[in-house]
Scaffold this motif. Sequence first.
Motif, PDB file in Angstrom:
ATOM      1  N   GLN A  88       0.852  -1.223   0.023  1.00  0.00           N
ATOM      2  CA  GLN A  88      -0.100  -0.116  -0.025  1.00  0.00           C
ATOM      3  C   GLN A  88       0.684   1.079   0.011  1.00  0.00           C
ATOM      4  OE1 GLN A  88      -2.556  -1.099   3.473  1.00  0.00           O
ATOM      5  NE2 GLN A  88      -4.067  -0.855   2.069  1.00  0.00           N
ATOM      6  N   GLN A  89       1.794   1.126   1.029  1.00  0.00           N
ATOM      7  CA  GLN A  89       2.704   2.420   0.898  1.00  0.00           C
ATOM      8  C   GLN A  89       3.484   2.693  -0.229  1.00  0.00           C
ATOM      9  OE1 GLN A  89       5.298   1.619   4.076  1.00  0.00           O
ATOM     10  NE2 GLN A  89       3.715   2.092   5.653  1.00  0.00           N
ATOM     11  N   GLN A  90       3.765   1.607  -1.069  1.00  0.00           N
ATOM     12  CA  GLN A  90       4.537   1.806  -2.525  1.00  0.00           C
ATOM     13  C   GLN A  90       3.755   1.939  -3.688  1.00  0.00           C
ATOM     14  OE1 GLN A  90       7.463  -1.372  -2.986  1.00  0.00           O
ATOM     15  NE2 GLN A  90       7.894  -1.528  -1.092  1.00  0.00           N
ATOM     16  N   LYS A  91       2.174   1.809  -3.446  1.00  0.00           N
ATOM     17  CA  LYS A  91       1.133   1.889  -4.256  1.00  0.00           C
ATOM     18  C   LYS A  91       1.459   0.904  -5.437  1.00  0.00           C
ATOM     19  CE  LYS A  91      -0.448   6.576  -3.680  1.00  0.00           C
ATOM     20  NZ  LYS A  91      -0.813   6.386  -2.270  1.00  0.00           N
ATOM     21  N   LEU A  92       1.981  -0.441  -5.093  1.00  0.00           N
ATOM     22  CA  LEU A  92       2.258  -1.455  -5.854  1.00  0.00           C
ATOM     23  C   LEU A  92       1.456  -1.881  -6.874  1.00  0.00           C
ATOM     24  CD1 LEU A  92       4.673  -3.349  -6.119  1.00  0.00           C
ATOM     25  CD2 LEU A  92       3.525  -5.051  -4.891  1.00  0.00           C
ATOM     26  N   SER A  93       1.733  -1.718  -7.912  1.00  0.00           N
ATOM     27  CA  SER A  93       0.852  -2.286  -9.225  1.00  0.00           C
ATOM     28  C   SER A  93       1.016  -3.831  -9.585  1.00  0.00           C
ATOM     29  CB  SER A  93       1.328  -1.529 -10.428  1.00  0.00           C
ATOM     30  OG  SER A  93       0.589  -1.902 -11.727  1.00  0.00           O
ATOM     31  N   PRO A  94      -0.216  -4.321  -9.821  1.00  0.00           N
ATOM     32  CA  PRO A  94      -1.588  -3.761 -10.130  1.00  0.00           C
ATOM     33  C   PRO A  94      -2.597  -3.674  -9.007  1.00  0.00           C
ATOM     34  CG  PRO A  94      -1.595  -6.065 -10.503  1.00  0.00           C
ATOM     35  CD  PRO A  94      -0.173  -5.669  -9.993  1.00  0.00           C
ATOM     36  N   TRP A  95      -2.102  -3.831  -7.632  1.00  0.00           N
ATOM     37  CA  TRP A  95      -3.264  -3.955  -6.590  1.00  0.00           C
ATOM     38  C   TRP A  95      -3.519  -2.780  -5.877  1.00  0.00           C
ATOM     39  CZ3 TRP A  95      -3.881  -8.780  -6.320  1.00  0.00           C
ATOM     40  CH2 TRP A  95      -3.047  -9.547  -6.799  1.00  0.00           C
ATOM     41  N   PHE A  96      -2.714  -1.582  -6.119  1.00  0.00           N
ATOM     42  CA  PHE A  96      -2.901  -0.199  -5.507  1.00  0.00           C
ATOM     43  C   PHE A  96      -3.060   0.978  -6.515  1.00  0.00           C
ATOM     44  CE2 PHE A  96      -1.765  -3.071  -2.006  1.00  0.00           C
ATOM     45  CZ  PHE A  96      -2.736  -2.948  -1.294  1.00  0.00           C
ATOM     46  N   ASN A  97      -3.053   0.674  -7.911  1.00  0.00           N
ATOM     47  CA  ASN A  97      -2.883   1.688  -9.056  1.00  0.00           C
ATOM     48  C   ASN A  97      -4.259   1.904  -9.372  1.00  0.00           C
ATOM     49  OD1 ASN A  97      -3.283  -0.753 -10.471  1.00  0.00           O
ATOM     50  ND2 ASN A  97      -1.520  -0.062 -11.811  1.00  0.00           N
ATOM     51  N   SER A  98      -5.393   1.398  -9.113  1.00  0.00           N
ATOM     52  CA  SER A  98      -6.676   1.527  -9.609  1.00  0.00           C
ATOM     53  C   SER A  98      -7.180   2.984  -9.298  1.00  0.00           C
ATOM     54  CB  SER A  98      -7.690   0.403  -9.303  1.00  0.00           C
ATOM     55  OG  SER A  98      -8.768   0.673  -9.714  1.00  0.00           O
ATOM     56  N   GLU A  99      -7.594   3.683 -10.179  1.00  0.00           N
ATOM     57  CA  GLU A  99      -8.269   4.954  -9.916  1.00  0.00           C
ATOM     58  C   GLU A  99      -9.681   4.592  -9.032  1.00  0.00           C
ATOM     59  OE1 GLU A  99      -8.799   6.992 -13.541  1.00  0.00           O
ATOM     60  OE2 GLU A  99      -6.526   7.242 -13.857  1.00  0.00           O
ATOM     61  N   ASN A 100     -10.152   3.330  -9.279  1.00  0.00           N
ATOM     62  CA  ASN A 100     -11.600   3.009  -8.706  1.00  0.00           C
ATOM     63  C   ASN A 100     -11.189   2.509  -7.546  1.00  0.00           C
ATOM     64  OD1 ASN A 100     -12.818   3.928 -11.149  1.00  0.00           O
ATOM     65  ND2 ASN A 100     -12.326   1.828 -12.107  1.00  0.00           N
ATOM     66  N   GLN A 101     -10.287   2.392  -7.027  1.00  0.00           N
ATOM     67  CA  GLN A 101      -9.850   1.563  -5.831  1.00  0.00           C
ATOM     68  C   GLN A 101     -10.840   2.051  -4.432  1.00  0.00           C
ATOM     69  OE1 GLN A 101      -8.039  -1.289  -5.617  1.00  0.00           O
ATOM     70  NE2 GLN A 101      -7.947  -1.379  -3.406  1.00  0.00           N
ATOM     71  N   LYS A 102     -10.792   3.313  -4.532  1.00  0.00           N
ATOM     72  CA  LYS A 102     -11.420   4.292  -3.411  1.00  0.00           C
ATOM     73  C   LYS A 102     -12.933   3.681  -3.649  1.00  0.00           C
ATOM     74  CE  LYS A 102      -8.568   8.091  -2.279  1.00  0.00           C
ATOM     75  NZ  LYS A 102      -7.631   7.498  -1.643  1.00  0.00           N
ATOM     76  N   GLU A 103     -13.345   3.640  -4.687  1.00  0.00           N
ATOM     77  CA  GLU A 103     -14.845   3.406  -4.973  1.00  0.00           C
ATOM     78  C   GLU A 103     -15.161   1.912  -4.652  1.00  0.00           C
ATOM     79  OE1 GLU A 103     -18.668   4.093  -5.516  1.00  0.00           O
ATOM     80  OE2 GLU A 103     -17.431   5.628  -5.440  1.00  0.00           O
ATOM     81  N   THR A 104     -14.347   1.036  -5.136  1.00  0.00           N
ATOM     82  CA  THR A 104     -14.407  -0.353  -4.451  1.00  0.00           C
ATOM     83  C   THR A 104     -14.191  -0.575  -3.123  1.00  0.00           C
ATOM     84  OG1 THR A 104     -13.033  -0.930  -6.913  1.00  0.00           O
ATOM     85  CG2 THR A 104     -13.193  -2.665  -4.978  1.00  0.00           C
ATOM     86  N   GLU A 105     -13.411   0.045  -2.478  1.00  0.00           N
ATOM     87  CA  GLU A 105     -13.394  -0.151  -1.096  1.00  0.00           C
ATOM     88  C   GLU A 105     -14.594   0.313  -0.451  1.00  0.00           C
ATOM     89  OE1 GLU A 105     -10.134   1.932   0.083  1.00  0.00           O
ATOM     90  OE2 GLU A 105      -8.498   0.393  -0.872  1.00  0.00           O
ATOM     91  N   LYS A 106     -15.334   1.405  -0.955  1.00  0.00           N
ATOM     92  CA  LYS A 106     -16.678   1.911  -0.393  1.00  0.00           C
ATOM     93  C   LYS A 106     -17.690   0.760  -0.582  1.00  0.00           C
ATOM     94  CE  LYS A 106     -16.000   6.523  -1.597  1.00  0.00           C
ATOM     95  NZ  LYS A 106     -16.874   7.574  -2.215  1.00  0.00           N
TER      96      LYS A 106
END
Length: 122
Positions: A88-106
């Motif tokens: 998460q800290q490294q915003k490791l791709s492909p796990w944490f680079n999605s623009e939709n990640q925040k919406e997905t988490e919600k």
Amino acid sequence: NVNTNLKLYENFGSMELEKGSPVHLLENKEVQSISVYVEDDSSAGKVLTIIQSMLLKVNHDVMGAGLTWETYVEDAVTKELLSLNDAQQQKLSPWFNSENQKETEKTSTRKVDLDTFLESLS
């Protein structure tokens, strides 16, 4: 919606959380681990969030919060496993680079009772 193309075996499961994006789960009893494989990198962040939510839900509703686990994700370049926090800290791709990640988490963490969730898989 979860696709009904669900396949379960003794230590392996396969399902589509999104049409055309199969997710495979493999249990290794010797080391007490479950590995999750995604075929479509663009869905990796969403799949990770959904699987984490599923584990938390089962742990809370069925296991009385008695399960503990560590989550690691693979660095696509080095093929090394990194802790979830490091990734998460490294915003490791492909796990944490999605623009939709925040919406997905919600949407993935909204309250659903376990019976409803399990019925949606069948």
